[in-house]
Scaffold this motif. Structure first.
Motif, short mmCIF file in Angstrom:
data_model
loop_
_atom_site.label_atom_id
_atom_site.label_comp_id
_atom_site.label_asym_id
_atom_site.label_seq_id
_atom_site.Cartn_x
_atom_site.Cartn_y
_atom_site.Cartn_z
N ILE A 258 0.85 -1.19 0.00
CA ILE A 258 0.00 0.00 0.00
C ILE A 258 0.88 1.24 0.00
CG2 ILE A 258 -1.81 1.23 1.23
CD1 ILE A 258 -2.33 -1.55 2.63
N LEU A 259 0.61 2.12 -0.96
CA LEU A 259 1.36 3.38 -0.98
C LEU A 259 0.59 4.49 -0.30
CD1 LEU A 259 2.74 3.45 -4.62
CD2 LEU A 259 3.97 2.98 -2.53
N GLY A 260 -0.73 4.45 -0.47
CA GLY A 260 -1.51 5.51 0.14
C GLY A 260 -2.98 5.16 0.09
N GLU A 261 -3.73 5.84 0.90
CA GLU A 261 -5.14 5.51 1.00
C GLU A 261 -5.91 6.77 1.35
OE1 GLU A 261 -6.56 4.64 4.50
OE2 GLU A 261 -8.55 4.17 3.75
N LYS A 262 -7.11 6.85 0.79
CA LYS A 262 -8.01 7.93 1.15
C LYS A 262 -9.38 7.33 1.36
CE LYS A 262 -6.39 11.91 -1.33
NZ LYS A 262 -6.54 12.55 -2.63
N SER A 263 -10.11 7.82 2.33
CA SER A 263 -11.47 7.31 2.48
C SER A 263 -12.43 8.48 2.55
CB SER A 263 -11.59 6.47 3.74
OG SER A 263 -11.56 7.29 4.87
N ARG A 264 -13.61 8.24 1.98
CA ARG A 264 -14.61 9.31 2.01
C ARG A 264 -15.94 8.72 2.48
NH1 ARG A 264 -14.76 11.90 -3.35
NH2 ARG A 264 -16.64 10.67 -3.70
N LEU A 265 -16.43 9.30 3.55
CA LEU A 265 -17.68 8.84 4.13
C LEU A 265 -18.77 9.80 3.68
CD1 LEU A 265 -18.74 6.73 6.23
CD2 LEU A 265 -18.52 8.52 7.94
N SER A 266 -19.91 9.25 3.25
CA SER A 266 -21.01 10.15 2.92
C SER A 266 -22.33 9.52 3.35
CB SER A 266 -21.03 10.46 1.42
OG SER A 266 -20.93 9.25 0.70
N LEU A 278 -19.25 4.35 2.08
CA LEU A 278 -17.84 4.65 2.28
C LEU A 278 -17.08 4.30 1.01
CD1 LEU A 278 -15.58 5.29 4.52
CD2 LEU A 278 -15.25 2.82 4.47
N ASP A 279 -16.33 5.29 0.50
CA ASP A 279 -15.47 5.01 -0.65
C ASP A 279 -14.03 5.03 -0.18
OD1 ASP A 279 -17.15 5.02 -3.22
OD2 ASP A 279 -17.94 6.70 -2.03
N VAL A 280 -13.35 3.94 -0.46
CA VAL A 280 -11.95 3.87 -0.05
C VAL A 280 -11.12 3.77 -1.31
CG1 VAL A 280 -10.23 2.55 1.20
CG2 VAL A 280 -12.53 2.76 2.12
N TYR A 281 -10.15 4.67 -1.43
CA TYR A 281 -9.27 4.65 -2.60
C TYR A 281 -7.90 4.21 -2.15
CZ TYR A 281 -13.09 7.41 -4.45
OH TYR A 281 -14.33 7.84 -4.84
N VAL A 282 -7.44 3.12 -2.71
CA VAL A 282 -6.14 2.59 -2.30
C VAL A 282 -5.24 2.55 -3.51
CG1 VAL A 282 -4.95 0.68 -1.18
CG2 VAL A 282 -7.33 1.14 -0.62
N ALA A 283 -4.02 3.01 -3.33
CA ALA A 283 -3.04 2.91 -4.41
C ALA A 283 -1.86 2.11 -3.91
CB ALA A 283 -2.57 4.30 -4.83
N GLY A 284 -1.26 1.33 -4.80
CA GLY A 284 -0.13 0.53 -4.34
C GLY A 284 0.62 -0.14 -5.47
N ASN A 285 1.62 -0.86 -5.10
CA ASN A 285 2.45 -1.58 -6.06
C ASN A 285 2.33 -3.07 -5.81
OD1 ASN A 285 3.39 0.79 -7.09
ND2 ASN A 285 5.26 0.76 -5.84
N ILE A 286 2.65 -3.83 -6.82
CA ILE A 286 2.69 -5.27 -6.61
C ILE A 286 4.13 -5.65 -6.34
CG2 ILE A 286 2.45 -7.48 -7.76
CD1 ILE A 286 -0.06 -6.18 -9.05
N ALA A 287 4.35 -6.28 -5.21
CA ALA A 287 5.72 -6.59 -4.82
C ALA A 287 6.12 -7.99 -5.25
CB ALA A 287 5.87 -6.45 -3.31
N SER A 288 5.20 -8.93 -5.14
CA SER A 288 5.59 -10.28 -5.57
C SER A 288 4.38 -11.07 -5.99
CB SER A 288 6.32 -10.99 -4.42
OG SER A 288 5.37 -11.45 -3.49
#
Lengths: 376, 535
Positions: A258-266, A278-288
């Motif tokens: 996981i590189l970063g995450e944002k969540s938005r509650l409405s 709840l919207d959760v936005y996750v960005a990341g890399n694949i390590a293996s």
């Protein structure tokens, strides 16, 4: 000349007001408190405080073996008192130096203390400016004494070791990162509800993971690591860590960093009871991965779906436990209503405790794979 | 012993022979007889064995009697020989003189014989005696009530050398010398402007030192020029041996730790300041010129600031201001932080300071005072001692004493670092007088910090700010351009903008002619392009 006279008179008068040099103590006459552990004691309304006091000359050491010259770098002293201040005063009868709390980095609270009323323990920490609002808080499984007796091998300074362990959010989201300031703020805005890091200890190291659930200033139960990570995802507090999912093609696992995450509650619906999305936005890399070397774009997209599903599961698990078992609103739903829907909040203000467990939350996770890894 | 000096008259003093403003008393007229004139001079300059009187006559007969008077060592012997004695004694020997002694003969000598460049007539003893004392040669002729004062000033003097207090890497290497005329010429050579004015007055009852003010008419604000002249005219002192005498007598606030005139050893600095509208005061017998008005920023400038490219200079200036801040606050901050607010230090630092201080017998305040004072003593010793020994003292003091003191446990190593940083920071201030002023403030701030910690330091800084804001130098705010701030002037403050962007002169001198740069580069480049296209 006249104006200078006035200036000097002002300066001199202001000095009169300050006679006594109230805070003046040579730095080598102070004892810095690195961390404190709080346990219950046999006496009623009294606690046992374990202060870990770094010994400056042993830590800096200097010539010949960097402090390995014999003495321990950190001394641990225990005392009994009504409050941390009282404890420190009692200690003054035994030590020749002033205890100095501004460098206190970690407060470890024993399980028994936490199951009782935390208000009494926290009170002096709120009241006095001497306590650093950035000290980190953890609740220990069992007695805090165990944590205070740990002899870490990575750092000379126990407080530093404990603090950096509790601050390693960049590496893992499986614990509840919290400092005294946050803790106090949470306790105020959520009426004494909070998630606090859980800590366990053996002889040479501590381990953190999971969280203690505080409801109305009392410890009511624990979250495990995945549930804690879910709650952190919910609150948008994840800054690092990884998610391990089943490899869709091979028969191994894929590690997603996981590189970063944002969540938005409405608020999704107001009737019959509030419903959230709840919207959760996750960005990341694949390590293996365990299948093939080359990862195609389609594979990456497929992986995004699988990671999203896994995160959704973690969040649901955490939310379910907090909502239905502990009935503790550390997810800040009431906060959201209070801020964004004040009229609705007024309606539910009284009955929120009953409504909260039944509130529905629609969780959507959007995962982006930023980088599939450099393969050459 | 007694026999020789008993003849000297110590008590009787001839009445003051000069006016209050040091101009010669013109009322005592010269006599007709050469003998009376020479005796007259001697009646004032008696017991002055360095005065030489040379009697001779012109032509082949002793009819045309003459006498030269000058002070040995203050006249240029070549001029005396080749331009006065040779024409008068040798060239005229070949032909008989037709003029009889008297007025006509005097004019003939003045206009037709003497080949010296600069001479003037005088008819009174005041001018004659001042001339002799200034290094001129006075020529008396018989039967004329006038004398010729021939400028033959020339004495052993230091040549133009590289200034030792304001070193630059890039920039001219010439510095002022101890001779007034040379100094004025060094500036004049840089400004071939008819509007560059030089006004000379004499100051000091005994020294009668030439003091000149220089300014560019039309650029310098007249009120500043008037103010400088007015203040110089009020100086009534027995001696002016260095421009420091004048500086301290004409500055507005002598209680301030900051100098209100900028002193420089460099003609290029004077020229640059004159162009910015300042007034320069140049004093005989010293290589230090004064510039008025001074601002805090100008005291922080080095001439090289304008010779190097602006990025570099801006960075250096920022560093210089940081250094200046540490130059007077660092020990105080250390005391405040360690004895009052150790919570403000990072834990590791607090622990290492605590460990270093363990076993030190003195409190941090006393320790700081010991170290800062001993450093001042070392600095002073290093300055006064001859060059090579001075360096030795620096090494002995800095390394040996510091190291030994730490090993002996008298001071903590951290304190040595603090004091060293403090000292080095103060040396980064280009102007020595300002740097010393800041070092003085160090002690005051240490006292305040030891009483009230950071609160005391803030009080001290507040007092300093109040003082700086109210301080004025010849009508200009000492803190300008920060006081009555103008955006256009911000280009030459803590940073230095590119030279083409500094279009107007600084406002603190409020020059009449504000334009510094008319940047027509782009116009001319465009035009050149057009013209070549037309062809």
């Amino acid at each position: 000349m006249n104006r200078y006279k006035k200036l000097w008179i002002c300066l001199l008068l202001s000095m009169v007001a300050m006679v006594g040099c109230w805070d003046m103590t040579e730095i080598d006459r102070r004892l810095f408190v690195g961390s404190v552990g709080i346990d219950t004691s046999d006496e009623i309304n009294k606690y046992t405080f374990h202060f870990s006091l770094p010994i400056a000359r042993e830590i800096i050491g200097g010539e010949g073996g960097g402090g390995g010259g014999g003495g321990k770098a950190v001394a641990t002293v225990s005392t009994v008192g009504n409050s941390i201040v009282d404890g420190a005063r009692n200690l003054a009868l035994r030590l020749n130096r002033d205890l100095f709390f501004e460098h206190m980095r970690v407060i470890v609270i024993g399980e028994d203390v936490a199951r009782g009323d935390l208000k009494k323990v926290i009170n002096p920490l709120i009241r006095l400016t001497e306590f650093n609002r950035r000290s980190r808080i953890a609740i220990c499984e069992g007695e805090a004494r165990k944590v205070m007796e740990v002899n870490p091998w990575t750092e000379k300074l126990k407080a530093e070791y404990l603090e950096t362990v509790l601050a390693s959010t960049g590496l893992s989201g499986k614990f509840a990162e919290l400092d005294l300031g946050d803790f106090l703020r949470n306790l105020h805005s959520q009426k004494g509800d909070a998630l606090v890091s859980k800590m366990a200890a053996n002889k040479t190291q501590v381990s953190i993971g999971g969280a203690a659930v505080i409801k109305d200033f009392r410890l009511v139960g624990w979250l495990d690591e995945e549930e804690t990570q879910g709650a952190n995802f919910f609150l948008g507090k994840i800054t690092g860590g990884d998610i391990v999912v089943e490899d869709p093609q091979g028969n191994g696992t894929v590690t997603f960093i996981i590189l970063g995450e944002k969540s938005r509650l409405s608020l999704k619906a107001k009737e019959p009871i509030p419903e959230f999305s709840l919207d959760v936005y996750v960005a990341g890399n694949i390590a293996s991965t365990t299948h093939g070397i080359i990862l195609s774009l389609e594979d990456a997209e497929k992986l995004q779906g699988i990671v999203s599903k896994e995160i959704t599961a973690q969040i649901s698990k955490g939310v379910k436990k907090l909502k239905e078992i502990y009935k503790v609103d550390v997810l800040k739903l009431s906060d959201h209503l209070y801020k964004h829907e004040p009229e609705l909040w007024r309606k539910y203000e009284e009955s929120w405790g009953d409504v909260y467990p039944n509130v529905k939350i629609d969780i959507k996770v959007h995962t982006t794979v930023k980088n599939i890894g450099v393969i050459r | 012993m007694t026999n020789i000096f008993s003849k000297l008259n110590y008590t009787k003093k001839k009445e003051l022979y000069f006016e209050r403003d040091m101009s010669p008393d013109k009322s005592k007229k010269l006599k007709k007889s050469i003998k009376e004139n020479i005796d007259g001079v001697h009646s004032y300059l008696y017991d002055c064995d360095d005065i030489i009187t040379r009697d001779f006559y012109m032509g082949q007969t002793p009819k045309h009697q003459m006498s030269l008077m000058f002070i040995d060592g203050m006249v240029d012997k070549d001029t005396l020989q080749n331009d006065i004695l040779k024409p008068l004694m040798i060239f005229t020997r070949q032909f008989p003189l037709e003029y009889s002694v008297g007025e006509n003969f005097f004019n003939m000598v003045k206009e037709g014989l003497l080949t010296a460049g600069d001479l003037k007539e005088s008819d009174n003893f005041g001018e004659v005696i001042l001339g002799i004392l200034s290094g001129d040669t006075v020529l008396f002729l018989d039967k004329v009530e006038k004398a010729l004062v021939i400028s033959t000033r020339g004495w052993e003097k230091r040549g133009v050398q590289e200034p030792s207090t304001e070193a630059v890497i890039r920039g001219p290497r010439d510095g002022f010398t101890e001779t007034y005329r040379t100094n004025v010429a060094l500036v004049r050579r840089r400004l071939k402007d008819p509007n560059l004015k030089v006004k000379t007055i004499k100051l000091g009852r005994h020294t009668r030192t030439d003091v000149g003010i220089m300014f560019i008419q039309g650029v310098a604000k007249p009120s500043i020029v008037d103010e400088v002249l007015k203040r110089l005219n009020t100086v009534d002192t027995s001696s002016v041996l260095e421009s420091g005498y004048i500086e301290q007598m004409i500055e507005g606030d002598w209680l301030s730790p900051f100098p209100q005139l900028r002193r420089t050893e460099r003609p290029d600095v004077v020229a640059a300041s004159l162009v910015e509208g300042n007034v320069a005061i140049i004093c005989d017998n010293t290589p230090f010129a004064l510039l008025a008005p001074a601002t805090l920023l100008s005291l922080f400038q080095s001439p090289e600031d304008y010779y190097e490219r602006w990025y570099i200079v801006s960075m250096i200036r920022i560093l210089r201001f940081m250094a200046a801040f540490f130059a007077f606050t660092f020990p105080a901050l250390y005391i405040a932080m360690t004895t009052f607010h150790p919570g403000m230090l990072p834990t590791d630092l607090a622990l290492s300071i605590a460990a270093a201080r363990e076993g030190v017998p003195f409190s941090a305040v006393l320790e700081a005072l010991i170290m800062v004072s001993s450093l001042e003593v070392l600095r002073e010793a290093g300055v006064r001692l001859p060059g090579p020994i001075g360096q030795t003292i620096g090494i002995v003091g800095g390394l040996v004493v510091g190291e030994a003191a730490v090993r002996a446990g008298i001071v903590s190593p951290i304190m040595v670092i603090v004091v060293a940083v403090n000292a080095i920071s103060s040396f980064a201030i280009p102007n020595y007088s300002v740097a010393i002023g800041f070092r003085l403030l160090t002690f005051i701030l240490i006292a305040l910090a030891s009483v009230a910690g950071l609160y005391g330091i803030m009080l001290g800084l507040l007092g300093l700010t109040i003082h700086l804001v109210t301080l004025k130098s010849f009508g200009a705010h000492f803190l300008s351009p920060f006081v009555s701030f103008r955006w256009s002037e911000s280009k030459d403050t803590i940073i230095r903008g590119p030279i083409p962007s500094m279009e107007i002169r600084p406002g603190y001198t409020r020059p009449e002619d504000l334009d510094r740069i008319n940047d027509r580069r782009h116009d001319t480049i465009d035009k050149a392009g057009d013209e070549s296209a037309d062809e």
